[in-house]
Design a protein around this motif. Structure first.
Motif, PDB file in Angstrom:
ATOM      1  N   PRO A 126      68.867  34.202  83.677  1.00  0.00           N
ATOM      2  CA  PRO A 126      67.464  34.611  83.567  1.00  0.00           C
ATOM      3  C   PRO A 126      66.936  35.135  84.898  1.00  0.00           C
ATOM      4  O   PRO A 126      67.435  34.758  85.969  1.00  0.00           O
ATOM      5  CB  PRO A 126      66.741  33.318  83.159  1.00  0.00           C
ATOM      6  N   GLU A 127      65.937  35.993  84.823  1.00  0.00           N
ATOM      7  CA  GLU A 127      65.351  36.551  86.037  1.00  0.00           C
ATOM      8  C   GLU A 127      64.731  35.474  86.921  1.00  0.00           C
ATOM      9  O   GLU A 127      64.585  35.667  88.133  1.00  0.00           O
ATOM     10  CB  GLU A 127      64.305  37.606  85.676  1.00  0.00           C
ATOM     11  N   THR A 128      64.383  34.361  86.339  1.00  0.00           N
ATOM     12  CA  THR A 128      63.788  33.259  87.109  1.00  0.00           C
ATOM     13  C   THR A 128      64.778  32.657  88.113  1.00  0.00           C
ATOM     14  O   THR A 128      64.374  31.936  89.022  1.00  0.00           O
ATOM     15  CB  THR A 128      63.272  32.153  86.179  1.00  0.00           C
ATOM     16  N   LYS A 129      66.062  32.947  87.945  1.00  0.00           N
ATOM     17  CA  LYS A 129      67.078  32.459  88.894  1.00  0.00           C
ATOM     18  C   LYS A 129      67.134  33.295  90.169  1.00  0.00           C
ATOM     19  O   LYS A 129      67.796  32.927  91.137  1.00  0.00           O
ATOM     20  CB  LYS A 129      68.463  32.464  88.230  1.00  0.00           C
ATOM     21  N   ILE A 130      66.447  34.435  90.177  1.00  0.00           N
ATOM     22  CA  ILE A 130      66.461  35.315  91.343  1.00  0.00           C
ATOM     23  C   ILE A 130      65.424  34.831  92.351  1.00  0.00           C
ATOM     24  O   ILE A 130      64.268  34.590  92.006  1.00  0.00           O
ATOM     25  CB  ILE A 130      66.126  36.767  90.940  1.00  0.00           C
ATOM     26  N   GLN A 131      65.846  34.691  93.589  1.00  0.00           N
ATOM     27  CA  GLN A 131      64.931  34.328  94.672  1.00  0.00           C
ATOM     28  C   GLN A 131      64.555  35.604  95.434  1.00  0.00           C
ATOM     29  O   GLN A 131      65.409  36.245  96.034  1.00  0.00           O
ATOM     30  CB  GLN A 131      65.597  33.331  95.618  1.00  0.00           C
ATOM     31  N   SER A 132      63.283  35.981  95.364  1.00  0.00           N
ATOM     32  CA  SER A 132      62.817  37.230  95.964  1.00  0.00           C
ATOM     33  C   SER A 132      62.050  36.961  97.245  1.00  0.00           C
ATOM     34  O   SER A 132      61.150  36.113  97.277  1.00  0.00           O
ATOM     35  CB  SER A 132      61.905  37.982  94.981  1.00  0.00           C
ATOM     36  N   LEU A 133      62.423  37.704  98.292  1.00  0.00           N
ATOM     37  CA  LEU A 133      61.725  37.615  99.575  1.00  0.00           C
ATOM     38  C   LEU A 133      61.181  38.997  99.937  1.00  0.00           C
ATOM     39  O   LEU A 133      61.876  40.007  99.767  1.00  0.00           O
ATOM     40  CB  LEU A 133      62.670  37.140 100.675  1.00  0.00           C
ATOM     41  N   ARG A 134      59.956  39.024 100.430  1.00  0.00           N
ATOM     42  CA  ARG A 134      59.357  40.267 100.908  1.00  0.00           C
ATOM     43  C   ARG A 134      59.004  40.075 102.381  1.00  0.00           C
ATOM     44  O   ARG A 134      58.163  39.242 102.717  1.00  0.00           O
ATOM     45  CB  ARG A 134      58.112  40.624 100.080  1.00  0.00           C
ATOM     46  N   ILE A 135      59.684  40.833 103.250  1.00  0.00           N
ATOM     47  CA  ILE A 135      59.591  40.649 104.701  1.00  0.00           C
ATOM     48  C   ILE A 135      59.263  41.994 105.353  1.00  0.00           C
ATOM     49  O   ILE A 135      59.816  43.033 104.969  1.00  0.00           O
ATOM     50  CB  ILE A 135      60.921  40.110 105.265  1.00  0.00           C
ATOM     51  N   ASN A 136      58.389  41.979 106.323  1.00  0.00           N
ATOM     52  CA  ASN A 136      58.033  43.214 107.027  1.00  0.00           C
ATOM     53  C   ASN A 136      59.265  43.942 107.549  1.00  0.00           C
ATOM     54  O   ASN A 136      60.117  43.350 108.199  1.00  0.00           O
ATOM     55  CB  ASN A 136      57.104  42.899 108.210  1.00  0.00           C
ATOM     56  N   GLN A 137      59.353  45.236 107.201  1.00  0.00           N
ATOM     57  CA  GLN A 137      60.409  46.128 107.703  1.00  0.00           C
ATOM     58  C   GLN A 137      61.821  45.726 107.275  1.00  0.00           C
ATOM     59  O   GLN A 137      62.799  46.203 107.852  1.00  0.00           O
ATOM     60  CB  GLN A 137      60.363  46.220 109.239  1.00  0.00           C
ATOM     61  N   ALA A 138      61.946  44.882 106.285  1.00  0.00           N
ATOM     62  CA  ALA A 138      63.286  44.453 105.849  1.00  0.00           C
ATOM     63  C   ALA A 138      64.002  45.570 105.101  1.00  0.00           C
ATOM     64  O   ALA A 138      63.371  46.332 104.368  1.00  0.00           O
ATOM     65  CB  ALA A 138      63.168  43.224 104.951  1.00  0.00           C
ATOM     66  N   PRO A 139      65.335  45.685 105.263  1.00  0.00           N
ATOM     67  CA  PRO A 139      66.104  46.606 104.425  1.00  0.00           C
ATOM     68  C   PRO A 139      66.248  46.014 103.020  1.00  0.00           C
ATOM     69  O   PRO A 139      65.932  44.837 102.795  1.00  0.00           O
ATOM     70  CB  PRO A 139      67.467  46.666 105.135  1.00  0.00           C
ATOM     71  N   ALA A 140      66.713  46.826 102.092  1.00  0.00           N
ATOM     72  CA  ALA A 140      66.955  46.335 100.738  1.00  0.00           C
ATOM     73  C   ALA A 140      68.283  45.580 100.718  1.00  0.00           C
ATOM     74  O   ALA A 140      69.334  46.145 101.024  1.00  0.00           O
ATOM     75  CB  ALA A 140      66.997  47.494  99.753  1.00  0.00           C
ATOM     76  N   ILE A 141      68.241  44.300 100.356  1.00  0.00           N
ATOM     77  CA  ILE A 141      69.425  43.444 100.354  1.00  0.00           C
ATOM     78  C   ILE A 141      69.526  42.720  99.021  1.00  0.00           C
ATOM     79  O   ILE A 141      68.533  42.189  98.511  1.00  0.00           O
ATOM     80  CB  ILE A 141      69.361  42.394 101.484  1.00  0.00           C
ATOM     81  N   HIS A 142      70.718  42.714  98.459  1.00  0.00           N
ATOM     82  CA  HIS A 142      71.011  41.876  97.290  1.00  0.00           C
ATOM     83  C   HIS A 142      72.228  41.033  97.643  1.00  0.00           C
ATOM     84  O   HIS A 142      73.271  41.568  98.029  1.00  0.00           O
ATOM     85  CB  HIS A 142      71.276  42.737  96.051  1.00  0.00           C
ATOM     86  N   GLU A 143      72.074  39.732  97.551  1.00  0.00           N
ATOM     87  CA  GLU A 143      73.132  38.805  97.956  1.00  0.00           C
ATOM     88  C   GLU A 143      73.325  37.740  96.887  1.00  0.00           C
ATOM     89  O   GLU A 143      72.358  37.134  96.416  1.00  0.00           O
ATOM     90  CB  GLU A 143      72.769  38.147  99.291  1.00  0.00           C
ATOM     91  N   ILE A 144      74.581  37.551  96.497  1.00  0.00           N
ATOM     92  CA  ILE A 144      74.916  36.540  95.494  1.00  0.00           C
ATOM     93  C   ILE A 144      75.953  35.599  96.088  1.00  0.00           C
ATOM     94  O   ILE A 144      76.978  36.040  96.632  1.00  0.00           O
ATOM     95  CB  ILE A 144      75.451  37.178  94.202  1.00  0.00           C
ATOM     96  N   LEU A 145      75.664  34.307  96.001  1.00  0.00           N
ATOM     97  CA  LEU A 145      76.570  33.271  96.500  1.00  0.00           C
ATOM     98  C   LEU A 145      77.184  32.549  95.314  1.00  0.00           C
ATOM     99  O   LEU A 145      76.473  31.873  94.545  1.00  0.00           O
ATOM    100  CB  LEU A 145      75.820  32.270  97.381  1.00  0.00           C
ATOM    101  N   PHE A 146      78.474  32.717  95.138  1.00  0.00           N
ATOM    102  CA  PHE A 146      79.216  31.991  94.107  1.00  0.00           C
ATOM    103  C   PHE A 146      79.864  30.785  94.785  1.00  0.00           C
ATOM    104  O   PHE A 146      80.509  30.934  95.828  1.00  0.00           O
ATOM    105  CB  PHE A 146      80.303  32.874  93.493  1.00  0.00           C
ATOM    106  N   SER A 147      79.750  29.605  94.182  1.00  0.00           N
ATOM    107  CA  SER A 147      80.290  28.426  94.858  1.00  0.00           C
ATOM    108  C   SER A 147      80.816  27.381  93.888  1.00  0.00           C
ATOM    109  O   SER A 147      80.449  27.337  92.707  1.00  0.00           O
ATOM    110  CB  SER A 147      79.225  27.798  95.765  1.00  0.00           C
ATOM    111  N   SER A 148      81.680  26.543  94.433  1.00  0.00           N
ATOM    112  CA  SER A 148      82.179  25.348  93.753  1.00  0.00           C
ATOM    113  C   SER A 148      82.101  24.219  94.763  1.00  0.00           C
ATOM    114  O   SER A 148      81.606  24.402  95.880  1.00  0.00           O
ATOM    115  CB  SER A 148      83.624  25.553  93.277  1.00  0.00           C
ATOM    116  N   ALA A 149      82.613  23.077  94.411  1.00  0.00           N
ATOM    117  CA  ALA A 149      82.606  21.954  95.355  1.00  0.00           C
ATOM    118  C   ALA A 149      83.499  22.217  96.563  1.00  0.00           C
ATOM    119  O   ALA A 149      83.328  21.608  97.618  1.00  0.00           O
ATOM    120  CB  ALA A 149      83.064  20.682  94.641  1.00  0.00           C
ATOM    121  N   ASP A 150      84.432  23.170  96.425  1.00  0.00           N
ATOM    122  CA  ASP A 150      85.440  23.355  97.469  1.00  0.00           C
ATOM    123  C   ASP A 150      85.341  24.661  98.250  1.00  0.00           C
ATOM    124  O   ASP A 150      85.899  24.761  99.350  1.00  0.00           O
ATOM    125  CB  ASP A 150      86.834  23.282  96.838  1.00  0.00           C
ATOM    126  N   GLU A 151      84.673  25.663  97.695  1.00  0.00           N
ATOM    127  CA  GLU A 151      84.650  26.955  98.384  1.00  0.00           C
ATOM    128  C   GLU A 151      83.461  27.802  97.948  1.00  0.00           C
ATOM    129  O   GLU A 151      82.769  27.484  96.981  1.00  0.00           O
ATOM    130  CB  GLU A 151      85.954  27.723  98.132  1.00  0.00           C
TER     131      GLU A 151
END
Length: 207
Positions: A156-181
């Protein structure tokens, strides 16, 4: 050939104008007047016969897209902020009127690779975090690109964390994780010219 640019006075509209001004006759559709080319407030005011319509504007200009497709003008849009129902309606209208319509939240070629990589990762990890960052001038949150990627991820879109920062470039970052990596995928736009390559590929298919 005549290209009409909806939102010609905006950042992306200006980039499109500079890229194609020597190849097409350009007219503008905008609430502001372009300093060089003829500019109209609405496509209904245009006197010229438009060969291709380009949209990098805002959702307030949606009716111009509808009217363009009703006139059977091929249309490429990169405007974010539309909900997916609006986009689906435009595709259906284009099909009904037997014309071409392409909408992408992000034309950058790196996003195509990014999308492929998240497909590789999404079934391998139990947890993910999705962060998108834009400058404070970005009106919509989450971004249109983030919404499309969320749909591809099946979250769902509610899982997206959106930040708006002065002069920031456009960034999309996804962190996939498990207990080990953890695997971190990040796409960053350094210059709006990054959108031009993918846009041009779609334009060449259309004209």
């Amino acid at each position: 050939m005549i290209m009409a640019i909806i939102g010609i006075c905006g950042k992306m509209g200006s980039q499109i104008y500079e890229q194609y001004k020597n190849e097409f006759t350009i007219i503008g559709i905008d609430i502001l007047k372009h300093p060089i080319v003829e500019t109209y407030n609405s496509i209904l005011e245009c006197k010229e016969k438009i060969d291709v319509l380009v949209d990098f504007s805002s959702i307030e200009c949606y009716q111009n897209l509808v009217e363009g497709l009703n006139q059977r003008i091929p249309l490429l849009s990169g405007t974010t902020g539309y909900d997916m129902k609006m986009i689906e309606d435009l595709y259906q209208l284009a099909e009904k009127n037997k014309t071409s319509f392409v909408w992408k939240a992000n034309y950058a070629k790196g996003i195509k690779l990014f999308s492929k990589l998240i497909q590789e990762c999404k079934d391998e990890f139990d947890l993910l975090d999705f962060i998108e960052v834009h400058a404070t001038t970005k009106k919509d949150a989450p971004s249109g690109t983030a919404k499309v990627l969320a749909k591809e991820l099946g979250i769902p879109e509610t899982k997206i964390q959106s930040l708006r920062i002065n002069q920031a470039p456009a960034i999309h970052e996804i962190l996939f994780s498990s207990a080990d990596e953890r695997v971190i995928l990040r796409h960053e736009i350094l210059n709006k010219k990054a959108f031009i390559t993918g846009f041009d590929e779609e334009l060449r298919k259309m004209i």
